[in-house]
Design a protein around this motif. Structure first.
Motif, short mmCIF file in Angstrom:
data_model
loop_
_atom_site.label_atom_id
_atom_site.label_comp_id
_atom_site.label_asym_id
_atom_site.label_seq_id
_atom_site.Cartn_x
_atom_site.Cartn_y
_atom_site.Cartn_z
N PRO A 58 0.81 -1.22 0.00
CA PRO A 58 0.00 0.00 0.00
C PRO A 58 0.84 1.27 0.00
O PRO A 58 2.01 1.24 0.39
CB PRO A 58 -0.81 -0.12 1.29
N PRO A 59 0.24 2.39 -0.42
CA PRO A 59 0.95 3.67 -0.46
C PRO A 59 1.55 3.99 0.91
O PRO A 59 0.89 3.82 1.93
CB PRO A 59 -0.14 4.68 -0.82
N GLY A 60 2.80 4.41 0.91
CA GLY A 60 3.43 4.86 2.14
C GLY A 60 3.89 3.75 3.07
O GLY A 60 4.33 4.01 4.19
N ALA A 61 3.84 2.50 2.63
CA ALA A 61 4.22 1.38 3.50
C ALA A 61 5.72 1.35 3.78
O ALA A 61 6.18 0.70 4.72
CB ALA A 61 3.79 0.06 2.88
N GLY A 62 6.49 2.05 2.94
CA GLY A 62 7.94 2.06 3.13
C GLY A 62 8.69 1.34 2.02
O GLY A 62 9.84 0.94 2.19
N LYS A 63 8.06 1.20 0.86
CA LYS A 63 8.67 0.47 -0.26
C LYS A 63 9.97 1.13 -0.71
O LYS A 63 10.98 0.45 -0.92
CB LYS A 63 7.69 0.39 -1.44
N SER A 64 9.96 2.45 -0.84
CA SER A 64 11.17 3.14 -1.31
C SER A 64 12.27 3.08 -0.27
O SER A 64 13.44 2.87 -0.59
CB SER A 64 10.87 4.60 -1.64
N THR A 65 11.90 3.27 0.99
CA THR A 65 12.86 3.21 2.09
C THR A 65 13.51 1.83 2.11
O THR A 65 14.73 1.69 2.24
CB THR A 65 12.16 3.49 3.43
N VAL A 71 13.12 10.41 -3.53
CA VAL A 71 13.30 11.16 -2.30
C VAL A 71 13.91 10.28 -1.21
O VAL A 71 14.76 10.73 -0.45
CB VAL A 71 11.94 11.74 -1.82
N ARG A 72 13.50 9.01 -1.17
CA ARG A 72 14.01 8.10 -0.14
C ARG A 72 15.27 7.36 -0.58
O ARG A 72 15.72 6.45 0.10
CB ARG A 72 12.95 7.06 0.22
N MET A 73 15.78 7.70 -1.73
CA MET A 73 16.94 6.95 -2.24
C MET A 73 18.14 7.85 -2.48
O MET A 73 19.06 7.48 -3.21
CB MET A 73 16.56 6.22 -3.53
N LEU A 125 6.55 -7.02 7.30
CA LEU A 125 5.76 -6.13 8.12
C LEU A 125 6.66 -4.98 8.52
O LEU A 125 7.44 -5.07 9.47
CB LEU A 125 5.18 -6.82 9.35
N ASN A 126 6.58 -3.92 7.73
CA ASN A 126 7.45 -2.77 7.97
C ASN A 126 6.83 -1.88 9.06
O ASN A 126 5.68 -2.07 9.43
CB ASN A 126 7.63 -1.99 6.66
N LYS A 127 7.61 -0.93 9.52
CA LYS A 127 7.18 -0.03 10.59
C LYS A 127 6.82 -0.83 11.85
O LYS A 127 5.86 -0.51 12.56
CB LYS A 127 6.01 0.86 10.15
N SER A 128 7.58 -1.87 12.09
CA SER A 128 7.35 -2.70 13.27
C SER A 128 7.68 -1.96 14.56
O SER A 128 7.49 -2.49 15.65
CB SER A 128 8.20 -3.97 13.21
N VAL A 138 12.06 -2.55 10.29
CA VAL A 138 11.92 -1.10 10.44
C VAL A 138 12.86 -0.48 9.41
O VAL A 138 14.03 -0.24 9.68
CB VAL A 138 12.28 -0.62 11.87
N ALA A 139 12.35 -0.31 8.23
CA ALA A 139 13.21 0.09 7.11
C ALA A 139 13.91 1.41 7.40
O ALA A 139 15.09 1.59 7.08
CB ALA A 139 12.40 0.17 5.81
N SER A 140 13.20 2.34 8.03
CA SER A 140 13.78 3.66 8.27
C SER A 140 14.95 3.59 9.24
O SER A 140 15.76 4.50 9.31
CB SER A 140 12.71 4.61 8.81
N1 LIG Z 1 8.08 4.59 11.70
C1 LIG Z 1 8.55 4.12 10.54
N2 LIG Z 1 8.48 4.89 9.44
C2 LIG Z 1 8.95 4.39 8.29
C3 LIG Z 1 9.53 3.10 8.20
N3 LIG Z 1 9.89 2.87 6.92
C4 LIG Z 1 9.56 3.98 6.23
N4 LIG Z 1 9.00 4.91 7.04
C5 LIG Z 1 8.49 6.24 6.68
O1 LIG Z 1 7.28 6.08 5.96
C6 LIG Z 1 7.12 7.12 4.99
C7 LIG Z 1 6.84 6.53 3.62
O2 LIG Z 1 7.97 5.78 3.20
P1 LIG Z 1 8.26 5.46 1.67
O3 LIG Z 1 9.47 4.61 1.63
O4 LIG Z 1 8.24 6.69 0.87
O5 LIG Z 1 6.97 4.58 1.34
P2 LIG Z 1 6.49 4.02 -0.08
O6 LIG Z 1 5.79 2.75 0.18
O7 LIG Z 1 7.63 3.99 -1.01
O8 LIG Z 1 5.47 5.15 -0.53
P3 LIG Z 1 4.79 5.34 -1.98
O9 LIG Z 1 5.86 5.08 -3.00
O10 LIG Z 1 4.35 6.75 -1.94
O11 LIG Z 1 3.66 4.37 -2.04
C8 LIG Z 1 8.41 7.93 5.05
O12 LIG Z 1 8.18 9.05 5.85
C9 LIG Z 1 9.39 6.99 5.71
O13 LIG Z 1 10.41 7.65 6.41
C10 LIG Z 1 9.59 2.31 9.38
O14 LIG Z 1 10.05 1.19 9.39
N5 LIG Z 1 9.09 2.87 10.52
#
Ligand SMILES: Nc1nc2c(ncn2[C@@H]2O[C@H](COP(=O)(O)OP(=O)(O)OP(=O)(O)O)[C@@H](O)[C@H]2O)c(=O)[nH]1
Ligand code: B12
Ligand SMILES: [Mg+2]
Lengths: 320, 135
Positions: A54-61, A98-100, A191-194, A228-230
């Motif tokens: 899903p959007p924002g799940a952290g795929k790019s990170t 942006v995340r790369m 399961l990201n953002k654990s 926790v990708a971030s």
């Molecule tokens: N708390 C938390 N935030 C995270 C984690 N991984 C990514 N994020 C944050 O989640 C937000 C979205 O991350 P992206 O990597 O852009 O997600 P995406 O799935 O690529 O988004 P789209 O390409 O827009 O669908 C960013 O603000 C990241 O910093 C994580 O493991 N934990």
């Protein structure tokens, strides 16, 4: 014609030529087809990983971290990040880079953003062609980041050797309601953002559903990896799971049959595109236009018109 | 060949003012272009490298921090080194009149200051790409 010099530069992984080649294949014209024919015998060496969710799940990170992991092992990585084209304006905002930022200037990494350009399956029509360019250029891993997946964006499973579905704790409630498709394309789940509350519950909910699936001893059962990708946590587990899945495919002679299946789908698509392009040429386009008012006035049915058009097409092929 | 306009929009250096860049990026997208947005804190190296990999027609830089007299020339220099001067370098932000003149003399494209209508930016970019098609 495609110059040998251009092709040599692609093989030498010269970024300007690789980049121009992707633009060319995206255009889909005759020159692009010629290039892809030339490149094909040099492809097949890269391992292709699909990252969806899903959007924002952290795929790019995650793509960024996984790439850093592979770079430490001295492997080169090509990334294709796909975002949607607006159906109204034809424009697109491609923001995955942006995340790369960290890997953007690494000589062993190539990142290309692509817009879907009207395709609905979560990839663009030319995504696989672009991956072939990166493969021929010698990138050892190719990572596809699809558009935030809904229910029908499942094309990735026909492009990647291993497909990763990224979910977040908040997906927990909707996991129950998730349509079969997304569950079935996953070779494993992340399961990201654990770091967020609810991650254990989400894992349990997911595991419960997966357990209900019919399976035999030989089947691959998708795992769930917490990350926790971030914060770069869980990335080596993900890389290990990719290795495990790759070995499973190889040991059971499934990698080649999977790729055969991908080519079956792709060749059919190419043929259908060729037919469509030949079908809708001037004469039949004007017949169609003329018939519209007749159909509206109920003098002929849409089926009669369609059969007329189709037989006209058949006649033309026979004459050739 | 389908000449879909591709443009990179980037924020360079430590400048955190990203509203303008986002407004411009969205406007260009709504005009039918493919906009690659890099986000904040990009170095000139990152910007030029991204432009190469994305095969863009133009690089648009947004600077409101006052660093324009170092950043624009640096990007231009890197573009020359990498032999990608066929890409348009342009942008906007807070840039005093006297600097606008100097940057223009260096070979940088149009720079748009606050209050510019995004329609003018779209028109400029569209016309530039028409005059400079990629081969
Ligand atoms: N708390 C938390 N935030 C995270 C984690 N991984 C990514 N994020 C944050 O989640 C937000 C979205 O991350 P992206 O990597 O852009 O997600 P995406 O799935 O690529 O988004 P789209 O390409 O827009 O669908 C960013 O603000 C990241 O910093 C994580 O493991 N934990
Ligand atoms: C909003 C704002 C902020 C917000 C920023 C929020 C954000 N995320 O963007 C906040 C409050 C965070 C902020 C902080 C600061 N700010 Co401030 N900020 C402003 C303000 C009031 C408006 C900027 C804005 O968003 N305008 C709206 C957008 C749409 O307009 P725009 O960016 O100008 O874009 C237009 C054109 O410039 C052009 N354009 C811009 N980018 C691009 C790119 C391309 C490709 C193209 C083609 C065109 C283009 O087209 C746009 C459309 O017309 C300006 C004052 C002003 N009048 O500009 C000061 C201003 C920019 N800030 C200033 C300063 C000093 C700061 C701080 C350093 C203050 C401090 N001491 O902490 C910090 C720095 C923060 C940082 N990390 O960089 C100064 C800069 C002085 C200078 N350059 O010499 C200004 C000019 C105020 C002033 N008069 O002193 N700021
Ligand atoms: Mg993303």
């Amino acid at each position: 014609m495609i110059s040998n010099n251009f092709i040599e530069k692609i093989f030498r992984q010269e970024k300007k030529s690789v980049s121009r080649a992707i633009t060319l294949v995206e255009s889909g014209d005759e020159k692009a087809t010629n290039l892809l024919k030339e490149l094909h015998k040099r492809t097949g060496n890269a391992y292709r990983i699909g990252i969806t969710g899903p959007p924002g799940a952290g795929k790019s990170t995650l793509t960024n971290q996984l790439t850093k992991y592979y770079r430490k092992q001295n492997k080169t990585v090509g990334i294709i990040a796909i975002d949607p084209t607006s159906p109204f304006t034809g424009g697109a905002l491609l923001g995955d880079r942006v995340r790369m930022s960290e890997i953007g200037t690494d000589p062993g990494v190539f990142i290309r953003s692509m817009a879907t350009r009207g395709n609905l399956g979560g990839l663009s029509k030319k995504t696989i062609d672009a991956a072939d360019v990166l493969d021929a250029a010698g990138y050892e891993y190719i990572i596809f980041e699809t558009v935030g997946v809904g229910q029908s964006e499942l094309d990735i499973a026909n492009a990647a050797d291993s497909t990763i579905v990224v979910l977040v704790p908040e997906s927990g409630d909707s996991i129950q309601a998730m349509k079969a498709g997304l569950m079935e394309i996953a070779d494993f789940f992340v399961l990201n953002k654990s770091d967020r509350p609810g991650s254990e519950n989400a894992v349990t909910a997911l595991r419960t559903i997966l357990m209900l699936r019919d399976h035999t001893e030989k089947d691959w059962l998708p795992n769930i990896i917490k990350a926790v990708a971030s914060e770069n946590t869980g990335i080596s587990d993900i890389a290990d799971e990719i290795v495990r899945h790759k070995s499973f495919l190889e040991n059971n002679e499934l990698l080649l049959s999977k790729r055969e299946e991908h080519f079956r789908i792709r060749i059919k698509e190419i043929v259908e595109t060729l037919i469509r392009n030949h079908l809708w040429r001037d004469k039949r386009v004007s017949i169609l236009e003329e018939k519209l008012s007749i159909v509206v006035n109920r003098a002929e049915s849409p089926y009669e018109v369609a059969e007329h058009l189709f037989s006209d097409f058949q006649d033309q092929i026979v004459k050739q | 060949m389908d000449q879909k306009i591709r443009v990179l929009v980037a924020k360079a250096g430590l400048d955190g003012h990203d509203r303008g860049a986002k407004v411009v990026a969205a406007a260009l997208r709504d005009a039918g272009m493919e906009v690659i947005y890099t986000g904040l804190r990009q170095t000139p190296e990152m910007i030029v490298e991204a432009a190469i990999q994305e095969d863009v027609h133009a690089i648009g830089i947004s600077i409101l921090s006052g660093a324009h007299m170092t950043i624009f020339p640096k990007i231009l220099q890197l573009m020359r080194e990498k032999e990608v001067e066929d890409i348009l370098l342009f942008g906007g932000g807070i840039i005093p009149e006297s600097d606008l003149v100097k940057l223009k003399e260096m070979g940088i494209g149009m720079l748009f200051t606050p209050g510019t209508s995004t329609q003018d930016i779209i028109k400029y970019l569209t016309e530039w790409v028409e005059k400079h098609p990629k081969n």
